[in-house]
Motif scaffolding. Structure first.
Motif, PDB file in Angstrom:
ATOM      1  N   PHE A 418      -1.633   2.240  -5.819  1.00 52.02           N
ATOM      2  CA  PHE A 418      -0.320   2.546  -6.667  1.00 52.02           C
ATOM      3  C   PHE A 418       0.240   1.147  -7.213  1.00 52.02           C
ATOM      4  O   PHE A 418       0.462   0.760  -8.351  1.00 52.02           O
ATOM      5  CB  PHE A 418       0.722   3.492  -6.041  1.00 52.02           C
ATOM      6  CG  PHE A 418       2.021   3.579  -6.726  1.00 52.02           C
ATOM      7  CD1 PHE A 418       1.715   3.925  -8.092  1.00 52.02           C
ATOM      8  CD2 PHE A 418       3.249   3.427  -6.438  1.00 52.02           C
ATOM      9  CE1 PHE A 418       2.724   4.778  -8.852  1.00 52.02           C
ATOM     10  CE2 PHE A 418       4.236   3.679  -7.124  1.00 52.02           C
ATOM     11  CZ  PHE A 418       3.989   4.229  -8.453  1.00 52.02           C
ATOM     12  N   ALA A 419       0.265   0.156  -6.014  1.00 51.51           N
ATOM     13  CA  ALA A 419       1.000  -0.992  -6.512  1.00 51.51           C
ATOM     14  C   ALA A 419       0.063  -1.907  -7.558  1.00 51.51           C
ATOM     15  O   ALA A 419       0.393  -2.500  -8.369  1.00 51.51           O
ATOM     16  CB  ALA A 419       1.008  -1.971  -5.303  1.00 51.51           C
ATOM     17  N   GLN A 420      -1.226  -2.000  -7.169  1.00 53.79           N
ATOM     18  CA  GLN A 420      -2.222  -2.518  -7.893  1.00 53.79           C
ATOM     19  C   GLN A 420      -2.239  -2.119  -9.433  1.00 53.79           C
ATOM     20  O   GLN A 420      -2.396  -2.879 -10.361  1.00 53.79           O
ATOM     21  CB  GLN A 420      -3.785  -2.354  -7.402  1.00 53.79           C
ATOM     22  CG  GLN A 420      -3.747  -3.328  -6.039  1.00 53.79           C
ATOM     23  CD  GLN A 420      -5.006  -3.110  -5.347  1.00 53.79           C
ATOM     24  OE1 GLN A 420      -6.038  -2.063  -5.613  1.00 53.79           O
ATOM     25  NE2 GLN A 420      -5.295  -4.064  -4.534  1.00 53.79           N
ATOM     26  N   ASN A 421      -2.053  -0.795  -9.716  1.00 56.09           N
ATOM     27  CA  ASN A 421      -2.108  -0.310 -11.026  1.00 56.09           C
ATOM     28  C   ASN A 421      -0.916  -0.518 -11.649  1.00 56.09           C
ATOM     29  O   ASN A 421      -0.681  -0.241 -12.933  1.00 56.09           O
ATOM     30  CB  ASN A 421      -2.396   1.247 -10.766  1.00 56.09           C
ATOM     31  CG  ASN A 421      -3.770   1.518 -10.631  1.00 56.09           C
ATOM     32  OD1 ASN A 421      -4.765   0.475 -10.530  1.00 56.09           O
ATOM     33  ND2 ASN A 421      -4.313   2.610  -9.767  1.00 56.09           N
ATOM     34  N   ASN A 422       0.145  -0.831 -11.017  1.00 57.58           N
ATOM     35  CA  ASN A 422       1.379  -0.698 -11.907  1.00 57.58           C
ATOM     36  C   ASN A 422       2.628  -2.061 -11.529  1.00 57.58           C
ATOM     37  O   ASN A 422       3.393  -2.168 -12.305  1.00 57.58           O
ATOM     38  CB  ASN A 422       2.412   0.371 -11.332  1.00 57.58           C
ATOM     39  CG  ASN A 422       1.946   1.756 -11.448  1.00 57.58           C
ATOM     40  OD1 ASN A 422       1.957   2.266 -12.731  1.00 57.58           O
ATOM     41  ND2 ASN A 422       0.952   2.268 -10.695  1.00 57.58           N
TER      42      ASN A 422
END
Length: 445
Positions: A418-422
């Motif tokens: 989630f962090a890597q995508n956002n």
């Protein structure tokens, strides 16, 4: 593209960190980027310090220069910055007015910011404008002459003095009779109605392109005195360095930090202090730990509160370690990697940068659902949202998570994705560049 950013500090925590990452990112992409700072901390040649206000005596300028040095060295008297005392001595009449409760916009040097870069900027990007360095009355003229982006990192532009209104609704109707004058930035006397009206009059003559790091922050601005000034608004999440904040080996991190290998470890981080921050809700975390301590959990539990004076206490069988704030992002990432759960409770939050950092490091999060925090967690997938000021709800989620190592591992992996995508810095930079270009295209139509 030629971009000028404005903030009180050029490279420190919070808003300054975001502005600094943007500035460095723009230059790495080949754009012409500059910063105008109230206090310059870096040696970057593309950062210019805003001209100091005139001194009131022959000692004024040396004292202000000494105050700048004190800022860089982080000198403190107790919990207060030493630089503030020096500035009070240097400019007593200015501080007398502030002591009466009036916000100070008398900073003529800020009217020259667009002449500081080598070339005329195409975009002026404003970040935090409080901390007494910027003339807000210049906003109408500035925004008429240049496309002006304002990023809201807190609620100060919308209120009569405070950076976050929390439960107080008076920012909607005009402030006055302020119930929380002690909230940062604190006031000794109540002039909040005057300050609020003054800002409203300024915004009525301004044209701003607004960004906020969360849907809550943008929607709050659109319901405020700032609304008439907003030409266009965009939600752009804050970015983190994913080369630093990334998943790592838990046991290696524990060994590096001297933490027990077999304990269940919980973490809370606050750069503004653990027990005395106006906007963090440590009491809810503390009560939740007390509830968890009474449960029959057959593992040693260690809770680390990172951002306070160092000492250790026991809550039943739970060890609570308070540790000082650390400046190294690499070492902070090791703490995230080392723990089982990251806990976060707030009274107000525009985004939740530490929540994004923890998830990027593979650590599931339990946090209060307030302000912009819901934008930073996938509830039930990368962690849990809990009801504000509800220690029982938080304790229940802690016990649930500690009862399942599979849940911790699964949520940790989901959080990293989630962090890597956002929340990557590169994504934040690209989002701002797209918004800048959209603004320039609109103005050229």
């Amino acid at each position: 593209m030629k971009i000028l950013q404005v903030n009180y500090y050029d490279d420190l925590g919070g808003a300054a960190r975001i502005a600094w990452l943007l500035h460095q990112g723009y230059r790495s992409l080949g754009h012409q980027s500059w910063m105008a700072a109230g206090v310059k901390l870096s040696s970057d040649p593309f950062v210019e310090q805003i001209t100091l206000p005139p001194s009131e005596s022959f000692l004024g300028l040396p004292l202000i220069k000494l105050a700048e040095y004190a800022d860089k060295q982080s000198w403190k008297i107790g919990n207060r910055n030493f630089s503030g005392l020096l500035r009070r001595i240097a400019q007593p009449s200015r501080y007398l007015k502030r002591n009466q409760g009036f916000e100070d916009f008398d900073f003529p040097g800020s009217r020259l910011i667009t002449s500081l870069p080598e070339e005329i900027p195409e975009i002026v990007h404003l970040h935090n404008l409080h901390l007494n360095y910027f003339d807000l009355t210049y906003l109408p003229e500035l925004s008429q002459r240049f496309p002006t982006v304002m990023t809201l990192h807190d609620m100060w532009p919308l209120t009569g003095h405070c950076a976050h209104a929390m439960d107080c609704p008076r920012w909607i109707t005009g402030c006055g009779e302020c119930p929380q004058l002690d909230v940062y930035p604190a006031m000794n006397h109540d002039q909040t109605a005057y300050n609020w009206q003054r800002k409203k009059d300024i915004y009525a003559k301004s044209k701003l392109y607004l960004t906020g790091p969360s849907k809550w922050m943008v929607q709050t601005a659109q319901s405020s005195i700032l609304a008439p000034a907003i030409v266009k608004a965009r939600v752009i999440p804050n970015g983190i360095d994913l080369t630093v904040f990334r998943a790592g080996d838990k046991q290696e991190a524990r060994e590096l930090l001297g933490l027990p290998k077999d304990a269940a470890i919980l973490l809370f981080v606050s750069a503004s202090g653990i027990q005395h921050s106006s906007f963090k809700d440590y009491s809810t975390i503390q009560k939740a730990i007390e509830i968890v301590a009474l449960k029959a959990i057959d593992r040693r539990i260690l809770f680390i509160a990172l951002g306070d004076t160092e000492f250790t206490e026991m809550i039943e069988d739970v060890e609570v370690r308070y540790l000082p704030h650390i400046d190294s992002t690499e070492r902070l990432a090791k703490y995230y990697q080392a723990v089982d759960i990251y806990l976060h409770a707030s009274k107000a939050e525009s985004f939740g940068l530490v929540i994004a950092e923890a998830q990027a490091c593979g650590t599931p999060v339990i946090a209060t659902s307030i302000g912009g925090i819901p934008d930073t967690i996938k509830d039930g997938e990368s962690g849990f949202l809990t009801k504000p000021n509800d220690a029982q709800d938080m304790a229940d989620k802690i016990v649930l998570m500690l009862s399942s190592e599979t849940m911790i591992e699964s949520m940790g992996k989901n959080g990293t994705n989630f962090a890597q995508n956002n929340f990557g810095v590169e994504q934040m930079i690209q989002n701002y560049m797209k918004f800048y270009q959209e603004i320039l295209d609109d103005r050229n139509v």
